[in-house]
Design an enzyme around this catalytic site. Structure first.
Site, PDB file in Angstrom:
ATOM      1  N   HIS A 143      20.381   1.043 -37.721  1.00 17.26           N
ATOM      2  CA  HIS A 143      20.180   2.415 -38.176  1.00 17.26           C
ATOM      3  C   HIS A 143      19.333   2.935 -37.116  1.00 17.26           C
ATOM      4  O   HIS A 143      18.184   2.880 -37.336  1.00 17.26           O
ATOM      5  CB  HIS A 143      19.654   2.296 -39.617  1.00 17.26           C
ATOM      6  CG  HIS A 143      19.090   3.771 -40.021  1.00 17.26           C
ATOM      7  ND1 HIS A 143      19.850   4.753 -40.206  1.00 17.26           N
ATOM      8  CD2 HIS A 143      17.832   3.779 -39.861  1.00 17.26           C
ATOM      9  CE1 HIS A 143      18.965   5.690 -40.419  1.00 17.26           C
ATOM     10  NE2 HIS A 143      17.656   5.453 -40.487  1.00 17.26           N
ATOM     11  N   GLY A 149       7.233   2.453 -52.108  1.00 18.96           N
ATOM     12  CA  GLY A 149       6.934   3.720 -51.343  1.00 18.96           C
ATOM     13  C   GLY A 149       7.148   4.857 -52.336  1.00 18.96           C
ATOM     14  O   GLY A 149       7.738   5.887 -51.966  1.00 18.96           O
ATOM     15  N   ALA A 150       6.872   4.434 -53.582  1.00 17.67           N
ATOM     16  CA  ALA A 150       7.486   5.618 -54.674  1.00 17.67           C
ATOM     17  C   ALA A 150       6.944   7.011 -54.695  1.00 17.67           C
ATOM     18  O   ALA A 150       7.490   7.798 -55.176  1.00 17.67           O
ATOM     19  CB  ALA A 150       7.281   4.927 -56.137  1.00 17.67           C
ATOM     20  N   ASP A 200      23.903   7.414 -42.499  1.00 16.70           N
ATOM     21  CA  ASP A 200      24.593   7.499 -41.361  1.00 16.70           C
ATOM     22  C   ASP A 200      26.303   7.836 -41.737  1.00 16.70           C
ATOM     23  O   ASP A 200      26.812   8.549 -41.075  1.00 16.70           O
ATOM     24  CB  ASP A 200      24.682   6.308 -40.507  1.00 16.70           C
ATOM     25  CG  ASP A 200      22.894   6.167 -40.189  1.00 16.70           C
ATOM     26  OD1 ASP A 200      22.215   6.901 -39.756  1.00 16.70           O
ATOM     27  OD2 ASP A 200      22.268   4.895 -40.658  1.00 16.70           O
ATOM     28  N   THR A 221      15.461   0.527 -47.364  1.00 18.11           N
ATOM     29  CA  THR A 221      15.811   1.993 -46.460  1.00 18.11           C
ATOM     30  C   THR A 221      14.688   2.160 -45.544  1.00 18.11           C
ATOM     31  O   THR A 221      14.883   2.938 -44.609  1.00 18.11           O
ATOM     32  CB  THR A 221      15.718   2.960 -47.527  1.00 18.11           C
ATOM     33  OG1 THR A 221      16.753   2.809 -48.428  1.00 18.11           O
ATOM     34  CG2 THR A 221      15.524   4.166 -47.082  1.00 18.11           C
ATOM     35  N   GLY A 222      13.338   1.752 -45.663  1.00 20.42           N
ATOM     36  CA  GLY A 222      12.349   1.720 -44.820  1.00 20.42           C
ATOM     37  C   GLY A 222      12.718   1.302 -43.436  1.00 20.42           C
ATOM     38  O   GLY A 222      13.307   0.147 -43.338  1.00 20.42           O
TER      39      GLY A 222
HETATM   40  P1  NAX Z   1       6.840   8.627 -46.621  1.00 19.01           P
HETATM   41  O1  NAX Z   1       5.766   8.398 -45.656  1.00 19.01           O
HETATM   42  O2  NAX Z   1       6.761  10.198 -47.396  1.00 19.01           O
HETATM   43  O3  NAX Z   1       6.510   7.622 -47.777  1.00 19.01           O
HETATM   44  C1  NAX Z   1       6.546   6.181 -47.582  1.00 19.01           C
HETATM   45  C2  NAX Z   1       5.345   5.565 -48.904  1.00 19.01           C
HETATM   46  O4  NAX Z   1       5.426   4.330 -48.781  1.00 19.01           O
HETATM   47  C3  NAX Z   1       4.149   6.407 -48.798  1.00 19.01           C
HETATM   48  O5  NAX Z   1       3.705   6.767 -50.092  1.00 19.01           O
HETATM   49  C4  NAX Z   1       3.355   4.815 -48.734  1.00 19.01           C
HETATM   50  O6  NAX Z   1       2.066   5.056 -49.282  1.00 19.01           O
HETATM   51  C5  NAX Z   1       4.193   3.991 -48.979  1.00 19.01           C
HETATM   52  N1  NAX Z   1       3.997   2.724 -48.599  1.00 19.01           N
HETATM   53  C6  NAX Z   1       3.558   2.289 -47.338  1.00 19.01           C
HETATM   54  N2  NAX Z   1       3.290   0.959 -47.363  1.00 19.01           N
HETATM   55  C7  NAX Z   1       3.613   0.581 -48.464  1.00 19.01           C
HETATM   56  C8  NAX Z   1       3.679  -0.662 -48.852  1.00 19.01           C
HETATM   57  N3  NAX Z   1       3.198  -1.949 -48.374  1.00 19.01           N
HETATM   58  N4  NAX Z   1       3.997  -1.050 -50.400  1.00 19.01           N
HETATM   59  C9  NAX Z   1       4.545   0.028 -51.044  1.00 19.01           C
HETATM   60  N5  NAX Z   1       4.422   1.077 -50.637  1.00 19.01           N
HETATM   61  C10 NAX Z   1       3.966   1.640 -49.371  1.00 19.01           C
HETATM   62  O7  NAX Z   1       8.183   8.102 -46.076  1.00 19.01           O
HETATM   63  P2  NAX Z   1       9.734   8.658 -46.584  1.00 19.01           P
HETATM   64  O8  NAX Z   1      10.080   9.963 -45.816  1.00 19.01           O
HETATM   65  O9  NAX Z   1       9.654   8.561 -48.061  1.00 19.01           O
HETATM   66  O10 NAX Z   1      10.419   7.544 -45.730  1.00 19.01           O
HETATM   67  C11 NAX Z   1      10.264   6.160 -46.279  1.00 19.01           C
HETATM   68  C12 NAX Z   1      11.060   5.303 -45.177  1.00 19.01           C
HETATM   69  O11 NAX Z   1      12.391   5.636 -45.068  1.00 19.01           O
HETATM   70  C13 NAX Z   1      10.591   5.530 -43.989  1.00 19.01           C
HETATM   71  O12 NAX Z   1      10.045   4.415 -43.259  1.00 19.01           O
HETATM   72  C14 NAX Z   1      11.510   6.199 -43.122  1.00 19.01           C
HETATM   73  O13 NAX Z   1      11.563   6.207 -41.776  1.00 19.01           O
HETATM   74  C15 NAX Z   1      12.834   5.659 -43.763  1.00 19.01           C
HETATM   75  N6  NAX Z   1      14.053   6.421 -43.477  1.00 19.01           N
HETATM   76  C16 NAX Z   1      15.184   5.684 -43.561  1.00 19.01           C
HETATM   77  C17 NAX Z   1      16.524   6.398 -43.422  1.00 19.01           C
HETATM   78  C18 NAX Z   1      17.602   5.374 -43.459  1.00 19.01           C
HETATM   79  O14 NAX Z   1      18.701   5.880 -43.530  1.00 19.01           O
HETATM   80  N7  NAX Z   1      17.569   4.153 -43.464  1.00 19.01           N
HETATM   81  C19 NAX Z   1      16.597   7.788 -43.457  1.00 19.01           C
HETATM   82  C20 NAX Z   1      15.325   8.466 -43.960  1.00 19.01           C
HETATM   83  C21 NAX Z   1      14.091   7.833 -43.699  1.00 19.01           C
HETATM   84  O15 NAX Z   1      13.760   8.390 -42.197  1.00 19.01           O
END
Ligand code: NAX
Length: 328
Positions: free
Chosen positions: A187, A11-12, A159, A129-130
């Site tokens: 989380h 998700g870089a 958190d 993280t996702g």
């Molecule tokens: P974004 O939607 O800005 O970026 C995610 C990226 O992942 C996109 O560029 C997308 O093209 C890419 N992606 C999707 N499927 C993919 C795959 N199969 N292989 C590689 N890349 C892929 O999201 P962002 O704000 O950067 O957040 C990323 C994730 O972190 C989300 O799931 C979000 O919910 C989660 N979070 C987790 C947090 C935690 O504390 N654990 C806090 C922050 C955030 O909410």
């Protein structure tokens, strides 16, 4: 110079990536003496945007950045990686049910677990993280049978950091005086930030605060719902703070947690604190030499027990749902 640590980020091209990559490249993970090589995974349509990010990384001329590779094929991008930060995930879209979300992410994390299993370095550590982070980590772990289960963790460090910050604001203490914070569980909104073991200047935080009403009705919901408050204020979800926490967690995992303190990490439960074995549940852990150990023997009061059980119940439901979908 020592060989570079190979770090994969998925998700870089996303929001978190835009903060995370620059901090990784500038030495925030391992300091100025150990170069890192970035291996960045994105989906095909986002590769062009990612090329732009790589141009910016080049333009920073970071001395600790040994190289960058990008691609959409997990087996190529994960080749030989020592650390994989799985940030990319499928967000919940309009009309999407929870089961749709689990299924969409299940497809991503089964494939990435298999790819890591096939090509990552023998010493790989994987931080998820996702979202839903705990369950995504469980899916990846279950699809990587040759990688030891303790190499997988999900991020609750954001958190943890939020809880430290709220407690510091309440007590007027600097964040450096706050130790032994724990986030228990998922989380998600059911997470339990625990002030009965956290310390402010060496004293138990719950005693220092001495305000159960604040603890229950202000502190816990503020920490648990901080993500939503940030979306309200900023119009998009936490990114820089999530990137910072992702680095904090990985750095402490690889280099060790501070003496006399611990950190929160969601890791595979071994049944400690009566948390069902096998769940990816956030515990207090100490880390050393790339390994973690759950801090055992903490007294759990009735209030904490109920909160810890509630978040375990939610994780059990998520696990059963992904089991039902055949993802684990
Ligand atoms: P974004 O939607 O800005 O970026 C995610 C990226 O992942 C996109 O560029 C997308 O093209 C890419 N992606 C999707 N499927 C993919 C795959 N199969 N292989 C590689 N890349 C892929 O999201 P962002 O704000 O950067 O957040 C990323 C994730 O972190 C989300 O799931 C979000 O919910 C989660 N979070 C987790 C947090 C935690 O504390 N654990 C806090 C922050 C955030 O909410």
């Amino acid at each position: 110079m020592t060989s570079p640590l190979k770090v994969a980020v998925t998700g870089a091209a996303g929001q978190i990536g835009y903060s995370l990559l620059f901090r990784l490249a500038s030495g925030a993970l391992l300091g100025q003496d150990r170069p890192i090589q970035l291996q960045l995974l994105e989906i095909e349509p986002a590769l062009k945007a990612l090329e732009g990010v790589v141009m910016e990384l080049d333009d920073c001329a970071f001395p600790t950045l040994a190289g960058v590779e990008i691609g959409a094929d997990a087996e190529k991008v994960f080749d030989g990686v020592n650390l994989a930060l799985l940030v990319g995930a499928r967000p919940r879209g309009p009309g999407m049910e929870r089961s749709d979300l689990l299924e969409a992410n299940g497809a991503i994390f089964t494939a990435q677990g298999k790819a890591l299993n096939a090509v990552a370095a023998d010493d790989v550590r994987i931080g998820v993280t996702g979202n839903p982070a705990n369950t995504n980590a469980l899916i990846a772990m279950s699809n990587a049978p040759d990688i030891p289960a303790e190499r997988f963790s999900a991020l609750t460090r954001l958190d943890h950091n939020r809880a430290i910050s709220q407690l510091a604001a309440k007590t007027g203490a600097p964040v450096t005086d706050i130790k032994k914070m724990t986030i228990w569980g998922n989380h998600s909104a059911t997470q339990y930030p625990d002030l009965f073991h956290a310390e402010v200047g060496g004293k138990i935080a719950a005693d220092v605060v001495n305000d159960q009403e604040w603890l229950e009705n202000d502190f816990i919901p503020t920490v648990a719902k901080r993500g939503a408050a940030i979306i309200d204020a900023r119009g998009s979800s936490s990114a820089a703070s999530a990137a910072s926490a992702t680095i904090d967690a990985a750095r402490d995992w690889l280099l060790g947690s501070a003496e006399g303190d611990w950190v929160s990490m969601a890791v595979r439960s071994d049944g400690s604190y009566d948390v069902p074995e096998g769940l990816i549940y956030s515990f207090p852990v100490v880390t050393k030499d790339g390994n973690w150990e759950i801090v055992e023997g903490l007294d759990i009061n009735e209030f904490s027990r109920a909160k810890m059980d509630a978040t375990a119940a939610e994780l059990t439901e998520e696990r059963d749902a992904v089991k039902g979908l055949g993802l684990i």
